[in-house]
Design a protein around this motif. Structure first.
Motif, PDB file in Angstrom:
ATOM      1  N   TRP A  73       0.822  -1.219   0.000  1.00  0.00           N
ATOM      2  CA  TRP A  73       0.000   0.000   0.000  1.00  0.00           C
ATOM      3  C   TRP A  73       0.856   1.270   0.000  1.00  0.00           C
ATOM      4  O   TRP A  73       0.384   2.346  -0.358  1.00  0.00           O
ATOM      5  CB  TRP A  73      -0.947   0.001   1.205  1.00  0.00           C
ATOM      6  CG  TRP A  73      -2.312   0.511   0.837  1.00  0.00           C
ATOM      7  CD1 TRP A  73      -2.835   1.746   1.113  1.00  0.00           C
ATOM      8  CD2 TRP A  73      -3.329  -0.194   0.112  1.00  0.00           C
ATOM      9  NE1 TRP A  73      -4.109   1.857   0.603  1.00  0.00           N
ATOM     10  CE2 TRP A  73      -4.435   0.663  -0.017  1.00  0.00           C
ATOM     11  CE3 TRP A  73      -3.409  -1.466  -0.451  1.00  0.00           C
ATOM     12  CZ2 TRP A  73      -5.609   0.301  -0.678  1.00  0.00           C
ATOM     13  CZ3 TRP A  73      -4.572  -1.839  -1.095  1.00  0.00           C
ATOM     14  CH2 TRP A  73      -5.649  -0.959  -1.207  1.00  0.00           C
ATOM     15  N   MET A  85      -5.080  -5.388  -2.903  1.00  0.00           N
ATOM     16  CA  MET A  85      -6.457  -5.615  -2.471  1.00  0.00           C
ATOM     17  C   MET A  85      -7.004  -6.921  -3.047  1.00  0.00           C
ATOM     18  O   MET A  85      -7.803  -7.606  -2.406  1.00  0.00           O
ATOM     19  CB  MET A  85      -7.354  -4.430  -2.835  1.00  0.00           C
ATOM     20  CG  MET A  85      -7.601  -4.218  -4.303  1.00  0.00           C
ATOM     21  SD  MET A  85      -8.556  -2.684  -4.569  1.00  0.00           S
ATOM     22  CE  MET A  85      -8.889  -2.847  -6.348  1.00  0.00           C
ATOM     23  N   CYS A 106      -6.767  -0.165   4.609  1.00  0.00           N
ATOM     24  CA  CYS A 106      -6.764  -0.003   3.152  1.00  0.00           C
ATOM     25  C   CYS A 106      -7.873   0.924   2.665  1.00  0.00           C
ATOM     26  O   CYS A 106      -7.724   1.574   1.625  1.00  0.00           O
ATOM     27  CB  CYS A 106      -6.875  -1.366   2.465  1.00  0.00           C
ATOM     28  SG  CYS A 106      -5.438  -2.432   2.730  1.00  0.00           S
ATOM     29  N   THR A 115     -10.310   1.831  -5.168  1.00  0.00           N
ATOM     30  CA  THR A 115      -9.957   0.803  -4.195  1.00  0.00           C
ATOM     31  C   THR A 115     -11.086   0.583  -3.184  1.00  0.00           C
ATOM     32  O   THR A 115     -11.403  -0.557  -2.846  1.00  0.00           O
ATOM     33  CB  THR A 115      -8.662   1.161  -3.437  1.00  0.00           C
ATOM     34  OG1 THR A 115      -8.787   2.488  -2.889  1.00  0.00           O
ATOM     35  CG2 THR A 115      -7.462   1.117  -4.366  1.00  0.00           C
ATOM     36  N   ILE A 119     -12.936  -3.030  -2.092  1.00  0.00           N
ATOM     37  CA  ILE A 119     -12.741  -3.515  -0.725  1.00  0.00           C
ATOM     38  C   ILE A 119     -14.080  -3.613   0.008  1.00  0.00           C
ATOM     39  O   ILE A 119     -14.362  -4.599   0.687  1.00  0.00           O
ATOM     40  CB  ILE A 119     -11.769  -2.599   0.037  1.00  0.00           C
ATOM     41  CG1 ILE A 119     -10.378  -2.652  -0.607  1.00  0.00           C
ATOM     42  CG2 ILE A 119     -11.691  -2.999   1.505  1.00  0.00           C
ATOM     43  CD1 ILE A 119      -9.442  -1.554  -0.143  1.00  0.00           C
TER      44      ILE A 119
END
Length: 239
Positions: A73, A85, A106, A115, A119
């Motif tokens: 990350w 991810m 994250c 992202t 997620i």
């Protein structure tokens, strides 16, 4: 030559990707994301192929996933976060309660829709299926956080739950956020309602008719139903 996975696994991945950089693609990708992130310029199909090739030579150290994903990350190139991810989601069978902190990390670090949405709908959605007792604590804390990406994630984690959707929870979360002016909140409300309308059209129609949703949210919420109704009219007319 096969590389051996070690403490430099993250650096090996970055080194492996670098020769496939494309400056022209990288600039286009960066522009699309409003200049927020750097890119190698590797498009999704090639990235997927390269990821598979790399993992064949360097198996992902599952037991060290928290450390590795946080390392990934921190790289400037956004493709590395996409791989990180995906690796976390693929490790879902090994989830433990501690994976929630990694999910939250994250979501809140280098946050943007590209992202966060993956997620929220996939990794968080799967985590909370495995640990439903955490749903209340997560939603209460994240909704109170003032962080739009955590709030958006509360809306989206049930995106693919279909009949298993806790509709009372979903509607409560929407009511708490429906007056927010933030685009990503208004859009998420419409998105999750539109998706749920494929499971229970009546519930969504009644909710939209009753609640003072903002125009963007209500338009998005009914988009699929209106399109389907339009197609039905065309088919009936043709018949």
């Amino acid at each position: 030559m096969i590389m051996k996975a070690n403490k430099n696994w993250s650096a090996l991945l970055s080194t492996f990707l670098q020769p496939h950089s494309d400056k022209e693609n990288a600039q286009k990708m960066k522009d699309y994301m409003r200049g927020q992130f750097e890119y190698f310029g590797i498009k999704a199909p090639l990235r997927s192929s390269l990821q598979k090739e790399f993992l064949a030579k360097n198996p992902f150290p599952l037991e060290d996933r928290h450390h590795i994903i946080k390392e990934l990350w921190q790289f400037p190139e956004r493709e590395i976060q996409y791989i990180a991810m995906d690796l976390h989601f693929r490790s879902r069978k090994a989830f433990s309660p501690e994976d929630l902190s990694l999910i939250e990390y994250c979501i809140t670090e280098k946050s943007w829709w590209d992202t966060v949405d993956f997620i929220a709908a996939k990794t968080l959605g799967e985590y909370l299926k495995q640990y439903p007792e955490a749903i209340k604590e997560v939603c209460d804390r994240w909704m109170d956080s003032g962080n739009i990406w955590l709030q958006r994630s509360c809306l989206l984690f049930q995106l693919k739950y279909k009949q298993k959707t806790d509709i009372d929870l979903l509607f409560r979360l929407i009511r708490e956020l429906m007056h927010e002016k933030e685009f990503f909140i208004r859009k998420a409300i419409g998105w999750v309602l539109r998706e749920y309308s494929k499971t229970d059209a009546k519930a969504v129609q009644e909710f939209v008719a009753k609640e003072p949703l903002q125009p963007l949210s209500s338009k998005e919420a009914l988009g699929w139903l209106r399109k389907r109704q339009g197609n039905d009219k065309i088919l009936n007319h043709q018949a």
